[in-house]
Scaffold this active site. Structure first.
Site, PDB file in Angstrom:
ATOM      1  N   CYS A1138      20.959   8.821  -6.787  1.00  0.00           N
ATOM      2  CA  CYS A1138      19.694   8.496  -6.106  1.00  0.00           C
ATOM      3  C   CYS A1138      18.569   9.403  -6.603  1.00  0.00           C
ATOM      4  CB  CYS A1138      19.886   8.546  -4.595  1.00  0.00           C
ATOM      5  SG  CYS A1138      18.622   7.611  -3.719  1.00  0.00           S
ATOM      6  N   HIS A1263      25.114   5.104  -3.599  1.00  0.00           N
ATOM      7  CA  HIS A1263      25.629   6.346  -3.001  1.00  0.00           C
ATOM      8  C   HIS A1263      27.138   6.301  -2.771  1.00  0.00           C
ATOM      9  CE1 HIS A1263      21.862   8.435  -1.988  1.00  0.00           C
ATOM     10  NE2 HIS A1263      21.348   7.238  -1.786  1.00  0.00           N
ATOM     11  N   GLU A1265      29.052   8.817  -2.506  1.00  0.00           N
ATOM     12  CA  GLU A1265      29.444   9.961  -1.663  1.00  0.00           C
ATOM     13  C   GLU A1265      29.300   9.656  -0.178  1.00  0.00           C
ATOM     14  OE1 GLU A1265      24.965  10.400  -1.822  1.00  0.00           O
ATOM     15  OE2 GLU A1265      26.566   9.474  -3.002  1.00  0.00           O
TER      16      GLU A1265
END
EC number: 6.3.5.3
Length: 1298
Positions: A1138, A1263, A1265
């Site tokens: 990001c 994303h 994570e």
């Protein structure tokens, strides 16, 4: 001063939109061009090399062709004498890049408007182009030199009450907008006569703010007579009764910035304060809860009003106890009729509005964007909310009046976590340093506390406008990082006392801080950080500049605190010190005087208690007979009512996956339909316990039966939060937000009766506590329209939010009907027990009616039994799907379940009605209740459990979901209604679509709306080329060797904790590294195998998304050498996600093999996009994606600037054939796509991630994570246990290191 032309300031879409707006104001406007203009204040001539660095710094954003400007110049700049947040961040970046000759950089926008127009036209154009609170308009670039001129401070003034008596104070009351009551004026005259001196304006403003209704809650603390009968308790006393009856599970109530309730034990994950290594600390993780309103500012200026509303509530959470961590947010809006152009609904009758406030539609376009933007940039997910419109002319004993929400409700709330030892504030020792943490003082938001305490229209428009603050969320993030570092120190936490700075600014915050700590304070006004030096003492002390906290730090802890602030680059200043005597003294070294010198008891002491003497009014209502209505038309009207219709336009603009701790957001199922009943978060990364929050409000009911509206708000909260797995009903704690037009005939008595019904009766019967709340007592708007006096008065409005610890986040129920579970039944639980009361229902409202009898909670025992049975059935695995009944009634509940399940319905109402005339009431009544889906073979057992709990008369099987697109409703074998699910869903989605079309890129809105017509959309799916449950890193973890990975962040980055958690789980030691550590030489990247640049808003995206961060590395010799050396090491790996992806793409000149990478710019939708997207892993060398090529799976995305922009088509082709494209967006059929929303940013050929030629550096906008645990995914296949598919990526890195 240097003047530097910048890039074009408007995309094609924004340009045409603004041009259209200007033409509507001034028809002679024929053309428009806008570009950024930069101004640099330098103390010496720049060298050629320095000039080059400055030019590169100021080249940012997408590549839009530069034009030669034509037309009249309107140069919009920050107001002279101020420093904009943009300037302070850009100037920081310039300094970090070694440009020491630059004192300050400032930015404006040069608008060139073509056409022949008069001076009046030019003024109208200028008004449309700037925010007069923070900006001004010039006609010449050279005049911008005023940006860097320094104003002389204005002096103090006194109000001569010794000579001029009461009249002098009354005059000051009006001029300063103090909103002092008659008895307060008497009190001040007595007090200052006693002190033997005249008050200063600063002291009067301070008193007015501290004692405003907004801050002191005078009505809630007042004594009452109703109909001549003295009432025993105050409103606040009745709320506190809930705590006196049931205080278990509440750790802090009524005395701090938020309430604290008992949470669960978990491994709280954060970096060790000494080693900076992330790890889990097993401890109780308690829950804090808070809900605020920001109604007045949102009516005047919706974007900053809602943004600062969210920001203030986040600060309340952070400033609880000795420092806490905000976790998840909610938002709510109630406004008058929208009247969308070209989509005006039959019940929306135009009535007009005053000039000073904006339209309901403007509030709903700009307000949600402001609230979402603040939460997004701060880094807090927005997980639930509500939206209602109401505006109706009703007949009362005093004649017809319009009831509605011209003064809107803007609700901002949320929950956070706090350590057990930090719940209570500590002692402020004498001599403690009194500190302001955060942004500088600016002349913003003056008198907000007093202004919001008046009915709209009773103060001047200028004072109204002056009371709206402006936002800087990246600054608040830095403050929160400081607070986090402090609480993470445990018993070494340097913060002994903390408050946020809100209404009244420092003039309210510092006195409150020392008074609550049983101290006085001595302050120096000129120590307050100040970006507007021309301000008078009153303005410095009372302005409501945002993103500030006040703290008491003991002398022995000061150096530790200072070091934390410096590392986080968070501004702070010691403004005073704590004294033993309760005196408040403010000195001014510039003028050599003391603007404030008064005992605290005069300021905060025994101001007179309010007494309310009020009368009840006859209830109002009209006749409404639903049996005469056409069901088909009723369905269409109800589905388009904003309270019922899809809230998608409010949801996709807000990040819902940040923190990696979100277990249930609004979007449900494989088709991501916004119908969830509650929000759920995980306590931490290592457990399945968590927290739930849900809302309830039924405000129009208050016109018929105010106590019923209060009981129904609580009932709806409970039927919503029941979807989460909660141990027992009493674990739920409530926040109550009360809005009333105090003084309007009958409203005070309605308020009293409703508080009594809730606080003295229903909550004690349910065993539930209300430990927190807020009130707003001036919900009325008055104005004059061509000599006619008009007003719009809100109904009494109670908004309830429930919070609770959750025992198993995996067992959260959703409305998604399951078609993969065999034959199933739908069961209605009707807590109205067949009364079908239609008063103030959505159906009535869509016909301009109220009806007479409101639904109500008739028996608390029914609600308790319902909750217990639902929890038991959920625990035993019997409920497949759950949805509460609320706005729109049974028909809407079942349709929303079908929308989420992408299926049809076959409903039969035989068991619910005696004859056909009752059917409309059965389908559209809004009595409390729920619909559940169960396997048909379990239906007898489920019905028996309800019967055993005394709810036998409340339950009925009402039909089945069916595996096609048809919705059919029958009664005694005869069809009552039929329709296609797709077309009904389009009707339900259309209100959201119409607003999205006005706000965002219309082409994208059209694509998303048309996608609802697709018949064979399979929804989100998973196709993996690997075993999700295999841990390929396990053999390496067993060796006990844990390679180090640098979890890199810059100021404004907010995604580091979940990133560290993913790497930690994969067998790495994750180390917290701030860019300031690298620039200062505290950290050596040679100590790390891996580095990951995290997501967020570095520098608030000033100088482009990720670009300021990248340039502070490129143009700082120490940082450049460190990064270059790291990237060139063949044993190192790097990930950028990001904002980290944007940053690394701008470092490509240092990264071997990255020459094919694009630049990331604004999404095609022109909007922040937060969604679950499907991606396909490409064949590439990426070390993170080995063994995953060809896999397709959902992933969280949340960004505003993710569109991959290549230099030209050839560069795109080169990237394609180079093998460096790592991820592509695909549609639900698995095809690479550029269409919206499957490709949320419009990147060419679906590009979502890139890698280098050797695969050691990978960048991606999505994303992984945030979705490495199965439970973090908004939708997931049932065979995922603990790990989700994206965990493989992090384990691949661990395997590669070996």
């Amino acid at each position: 001063m240097l003047i530097l032309r910048g890039a074009p300031a408007l995309s094609a879409f924004r340009h045409s939109k603004l041009l259209e707006q200007l033409k509507q104001k001034v028809s002679a406007v024929s053309g428009l061009y806008a570009e950024f203009a930069h101004f640099a204040d330098v103390n010496d001539v720049l060298t050629g090399e320095e000039q080059q660095v400055l030019d590169r710094l100021l080249k940012y954003g997408p590549s839009v062709p530069v034009q030669e400007p034509a037309g009249r110049l309107f140069l919009v700049l920050p107001r002279f004498g101020t420093i904009s947040p943009w300037s302070s961040k850009a100037s920081d970046i310039a300094r970090n890049c070694g440009l020491t000759k630059i004192q300050r950089i400032e930015r404006g926008i040069a608008f060139y408007v073509e056409g022949q127009f008069s001076d009046a036209d030019a003024q109208a154009i200028a008004d449309s182009l700037h925010d007069r609170m923070t900006q001004l308009v010039l006609g010449d670039h050279a005049q911008a030199a005023g940006l860097f001129s320094h104003a002389e401070p204005k002096p103090l003034t006194a109000v001569d009450i010794l000579g001029g008596g009461r009249a002098a104070l009354e005059k000051a009351n009006v001029e300063l907008g103090l909103a002092l009551a008659e008895d307060e004026i008497d009190y001040l005259i007595t007090s200052f006569n006693g002190l033997g001196r005249n008050p200063h304006d600063i002291e009067l403003m301070m008193f007015a703010q501290a004692n405003s209704e907004h801050c002191r809650h005078k009505i809630f603390n007042a004594s009452w007579d109703i109909d001549g009968q003295s009432q025993e308790k105050s409103l606040f006393g009745m709320i506190k009764n809930t705590y006196e009856m049931h205080s278990e599970g509440v750790l802090s109530a009524y005395k701090d910035n938020a309430s604290v309730i008992v949470g669960s034990v978990a491994g709280r994950f954060f970096p060790d304060p000494d080693t900076r290594q992330y790890g889990a600390v097993q401890e109780p993780v308690h829950i804090l809860m808070k809900v605020e309103t920001h109604n007045h500012p949102t009516a005047i200026a919706p974007f900053p009003g809602a943004a600062t509303g969210s920001g203030g509530e986040i600060r309340d959470e952070g400033a609880t106890g000795r420092g806490a961590k905000p976790k998840a947010g909610l938002t709510g809006f109630t406004v008058s009729n929208l009247q969308i152009p070209g989509f005006v609904q039959p019940w929306e009758v135009p009535y007009g509005k005053p000039e000073r406030i904006v339209t309901a539609l403007d509030i709903m376009i700009e307000g949600p964007l402001g609230g979402a933007a603040f939460n997004n940039e701060f880094g807090r997910p927005a997980l639930t909310g509500y939206f209602r419109t109401f505006e109706q002319s009703i007949t009362t004993p005093h004649g017809d009046e319009v009831r509605g929400y011209h003064k809107p409700i803007m609700l901002a709330g949320g929950m956070g976590n706090i350590r057990e030892d930090h719940v209570q504030k500590a002692e402020i020792t004498v001599g403690s340093k009194l500190i302001v943490l955060g942004g500088p003082a600016m002349l913003i938001g003056l008198g907000g506390g007093a202004a919001s305490s008046m009915a709209t229209g009773t103060s001047s428009a200028d004072l109204d406008f002056a009371s709206v603050q402006r936002e800087n969320p990246e600054m608040e993030r830095r403050c929160q990082e400081v607070i986090d570092r402090c609480w993470q120190l445990g018993d070494r936490n340097p913060i002994s006392f903390i408050h946020d700075v809100g209404a009244g600014g420092l003039s309210n915050a510092f006195p409150e801080l020392v008074n609550d700590g049983d101290r006085g304070g001595r302050f120096e006004l000129r120590n307050v950080p100040n970006d507007e030096p021309g301000m008078a003492p009153l303005e410095i002390w009372s302005n409501e500049s945002q993103e500030r906290y006040v703290l008491a730090v003991g002398v022995a802890d000061y150096e530790r605190f200072k070091a934390i602030c410096e590392r986080e680059r968070c501004p702070f200043a010691v403004v005073g010190e704590a004294t033993a005597e309760p005196q408040l003294t403010v000195t001014d070294s510039h003028f050599g005087n003391s603007p404030v010198d008064m005992p605290l008891e005069v300021l905060l002491g025994k101001a007179p208690r309010m007494h309310r003497s009020v009368a009840r009014e006859a209830e109002i209502g009209d006749d409404f007979d639903p049996s005469t209505l056409d069901i088909e038309e009723s369905v269409q009207r109800v589905l388009r009512h904003p309270a019922v219709a899809s809230k998608s336009f409010l949801i996709t603009i807000g990040d819902r996956s940040i923190t990696g701790l979100v277990a249930r957001d609004q979007m449900v199922g494989p088709w991501q339909v916004p119908v969830a009943d509650c929000a759920v978060t995980a306590t931490s990364f290592d457990v399945n316990t968590g927290e739930a929050m849900a809302m309830g409000e039924r405000t129009p009911l208050a016109l018929l039966d105010a106590p019923a509206s209060g009981r129904m708000a609580i009932g709806e909260t409970l039927t919503n939060i029941a979807a989460s797995r909660i141990e027992k009903l009493s674990d739920i704690k409530l926040s109550a937000n009360w809005m009333s037009a105090a003084g309007h005939p009958g409203e005070d008595a309605r308020l009293y009766d409703t508080v009594k019904a809730v606080g003295m009766e229903l909550c004690p019967e349910l065993g539930i506590t209300i430990p927190v709340g807020k009130d707003s007592m001036s919900m009325k708007t008055r104005w004059s329209d061509e000599g006619t006096e008009k007003s719009v008065t809100s109904p009494l409005s109670l908004i309830v939010t429930g919070f609770a610890p959750v025992v198993d986040i995996r067992k959260t129920l959703t409305p998604e009907l399951r078609m993969d579970k065999g034959i199933t039944d739908l069961i209605l639980i009707d807590l109205g027990r067949g009364q079908n009361r239609m008063g103030a229902s959505i159906l009535a409202q869509t016909h301009g009616k109220l009806g007479r009898v409101a639904p109500d909670v008739d028996d608390a025992e029914d609600l308790k039994a319902f909750f217990a049975v639902i929890q038991g059935l959920n625990s035993d695995g019997h409920i497949l799907s759950y949805h509460d009944r609320s706005d729109g009634g049974l028909l809407v509940s079942t349709l929303e379940m079908a929308f989420a399940g992408h299926c049809g319905l076959n409903l039969h109402l035989d068991g619910l009605a005696d004859n056909v005339s009752e059917l409309s009431a059965i389908l559209f009544n809004e009595e409390l209740g729920a619909v559940i889906q169960v396997r048909q073979d379990a239906t007898p057992l489920v019905l028996a459990q309800f019967s055993a709990a005394g709810l036998e008369d409340c339950v009925a099987v009402i039909g089945q979901p069916i595996n096609n697109d048809e919705v059919s409703i029958s009664f005694l074998g005869e069809p009552v209604f039929s329709g296609q699910r797709r077309l009904l869903q389009r009707q339900w989605a259309e209100t959201s679509y119409q607003i999205q079309r006005l706000r965002d890129n219309a082409e994208c809105a059209d694509q998303e709306f048309d996608a609802l017509l697709e018949e064979d959309n399979p929804g989100l799916t998973v196709k993996l080329g690997f075993d999700v449950n295999e841990d390929i890193a396990a053999p390496y973890i067993k060796t006990g060797v844990r390679p180090q990975v640098a979890v890199l962040r810059e100021q404004g980055v907010n995604g580091q904790v979940e990133m560290a958690a993913a790497f930690d789980r994969a067998g790495f030691n994750a180390i917290d590294v701030h860019m300031s550590d690298i620039l200062a030489g505290r950290v050596d990247l040679n100590d790390f195998k891996g580095m990951v640049a995290c997501g967020g808003f570095s520098y608030g995206d000033v100088l482009g998304a990720g670009e300021g961060w990248a340039k502070s590395a490129l143009f700082n010799s120490r940082a450049r050498d460190a990064f270059q050396g790291f990237f060139e090491r063949s044993d190192s790996f790097t990930l950028g996600v990001c904002n980290g992806c944007q940053m690394l793409s701008n470092l490509h000149e240092l990264i071997p093999g990255s020459e094919f990478w694009p630049h990331f710019v604004r999404n095609r939708s022109e909007q922040f996009e937060a969604r679950v997207a499907m991606v396909q892993v490409q064949e590439s060398a990426s070390i993170f994606l080995q063994g995953m090529a060809g896999s397709r799976m959902p992933i969280a995305i949340a960004h505003g600037e993710g569109h991959a922009e290549f230099r030209n088509d050839d560069a795109l082709l080169e990237a394609d054939v180079s093998g460096t494209v790592a991820l592509r967006f695909v549609d639900n059929h698995g095809k690479v796509t550029e269409s919206y929303p499957a490709n949320p940013n419009g990147s060419p050929r679906g590009i979502g991630g890139m890698t280098t030629l050797d695969g050691r550096v990978t960048i991606m906008m999505p994303h992984p994570e945030r979705v490495f645990r199965a439970v973090q995914n908004s939708w997931r296949p049932e065979d995922w246990n603990e790990d989700a598919a994206w965990m493989r990526m992090f384990r691949n890195a661990r395997a590669w290191v070996n």
